[in-house]
Design a protein around this motif. Structure first.
Motif, short mmCIF file in Angstrom:
data_model
loop_
_atom_site.label_atom_id
_atom_site.label_comp_id
_atom_site.label_asym_id
_atom_site.label_seq_id
_atom_site.Cartn_x
_atom_site.Cartn_y
_atom_site.Cartn_z
N ARG A 1 59.27 -81.98 -8.99
CA ARG A 1 60.31 -82.54 -8.64
C ARG A 1 59.91 -82.80 -7.25
O ARG A 1 61.57 -83.82 -6.22
N GLU B 1 61.17 -69.46 -18.09
CA GLU B 1 61.62 -69.88 -17.40
C GLU B 1 60.58 -71.25 -16.96
O GLU B 1 61.11 -72.19 -16.71
N GLN C 1 62.27 -73.61 -19.34
CA GLN C 1 63.14 -74.06 -19.67
C GLN C 1 63.18 -75.40 -17.58
O GLN C 1 63.99 -76.23 -18.23
N GLN C 2 62.98 -74.88 -17.25
CA GLN C 2 62.44 -75.47 -15.99
C GLN C 2 62.15 -77.29 -16.36
O GLN C 2 62.68 -78.75 -15.87
N GLU D 1 62.40 -78.69 -19.11
CA GLU D 1 63.27 -79.46 -19.65
C GLU D 1 63.67 -79.76 -19.04
O GLU D 1 64.69 -81.35 -19.31
N ARG D 2 64.79 -79.30 -17.88
CA ARG D 2 65.29 -79.60 -17.22
C ARG D 2 65.44 -80.91 -16.60
O ARG D 2 65.57 -81.62 -16.02
N LEU D 3 64.29 -80.53 -15.85
CA LEU D 3 63.52 -81.66 -14.63
C LEU D 3 63.33 -83.14 -15.82
O LEU D 3 63.44 -84.60 -14.41
N ARG D 4 62.62 -83.12 -16.97
CA ARG D 4 62.23 -84.56 -17.39
C ARG D 4 64.15 -84.68 -17.87
O ARG D 4 63.44 -85.74 -17.95
N ALA D 5 64.79 -84.00 -17.89
CA ALA D 5 66.51 -85.11 -18.07
C ALA D 5 67.01 -85.40 -17.27
O ALA D 5 67.06 -86.20 -17.63
N GLU D 6 66.22 -84.54 -16.03
CA GLU D 6 66.71 -85.25 -14.98
C GLU D 6 66.29 -86.57 -14.73
O GLU D 6 66.56 -87.66 -13.84
#
Length: 236
Positions: free
Chosen positions: A23, A78, A81-82, A84-89
């Protein structure tokens, strides 16, 4: 089982710390591979803890362990999911920055050429020959497309390498876990062998002692009867 619970808590804290680093803007391949390996290790720990909890004989401890397993699985979902989301961003941001870095020099060069080149007359714009060579804009577009394709290929290659590194780290963790398990099994076997060896020595010593006691008992019986006979013969 307590050691597995402690290991699961420690892995959860470590993954949360690594996600905080993501982050903060750190999306290096080393960090991504480390988080992937940590998630795989956490999943194995939760599965082992679940299997041991199901074999628990005491009902109260089993219920407590199963509740902990459920909490671990929720935390794992959780955290996954966090991640995967941070890696995609991070991948999207990297692609945007690369596209901007590619387009900025071309846009500057095109603007420089547009302001530097003399304005074309209407007759020149109308009387275009079909045998005229490609315009600079088409050349720049082809170069831009080629550069974008090359960077996309490099980005996909980096992603594949990260996945391979994560898989290699997971395999290494599995080998380390198996080594620790084999060492524990070997230690227990050695303890059992030492215990059996000591038991055999004790049993042999008891058998020898029993034989000696039997001989002493018979000798005492013979001596006692001999004394009774002498007393009866000479004093009776």
């Amino acid at each position: 089982m307590n050691s597995l619970y402690t290991s699961g808590v420690r892995q959860t804290s470590s993954i949360q710390s690594d996600l905080e680093r993501m982050r903060g803007g750190d999306s290096s391949p080393a960090l991504l591979g480390q988080i992937s390996a940590s998630l795989a290790a956490m999943q194995r720990t939760v599965d082992d803890y679940d299997s041991m909890a199901k074999r628990e004989m005491i009902k109260a401890k089993q219920e407590k362990a199963l509740m902990r397993v459920q909490k671990f699985r929720q935390d794992y979902t959780e955290l996954r999911q966090q991640f995967e989301r941070l890696r995609a961003e991070a991948a999207q941001q990297k692609a945007t920055e690369e596209r901007a870095s590619l387009l900025a020099p071309n846009a500057t060069e095109a603007a420089r050429r547009r302001f530097a080149a003399p304005s074309a007359t209407p007759s020149e714009s109308i009387s275009e020959s079909p045998f005229r060579s490609a315009t600079p804009n088409s050349v720049y577009s082809a170069r831009e497309s080629h550069a974008l394709d090359e960077h996309s290929f490099i980005r996909e290659t980096d992603t594949r390498l990260d996945e391979f590194l994560a898989q290699g780290q997971a395999v290494l963790d599995n080998l380390v876990d198996q080594r620790n398990m084999l060492k524990g099994t070997q230690r227990r076997l050695l303890d059992a062998a030492n215990t059996l060896g000591l038991s055999r020595d004790v049993i042999g010593w008891i058998e020898r002692r029993s034989t000696q006691d039997m001989y002493i008992f018979f000798a005492g019986c013979v001596g006692t009867f001999g004394c009774f006979y002498l007393i009866w013969k000479y004093l009776g």
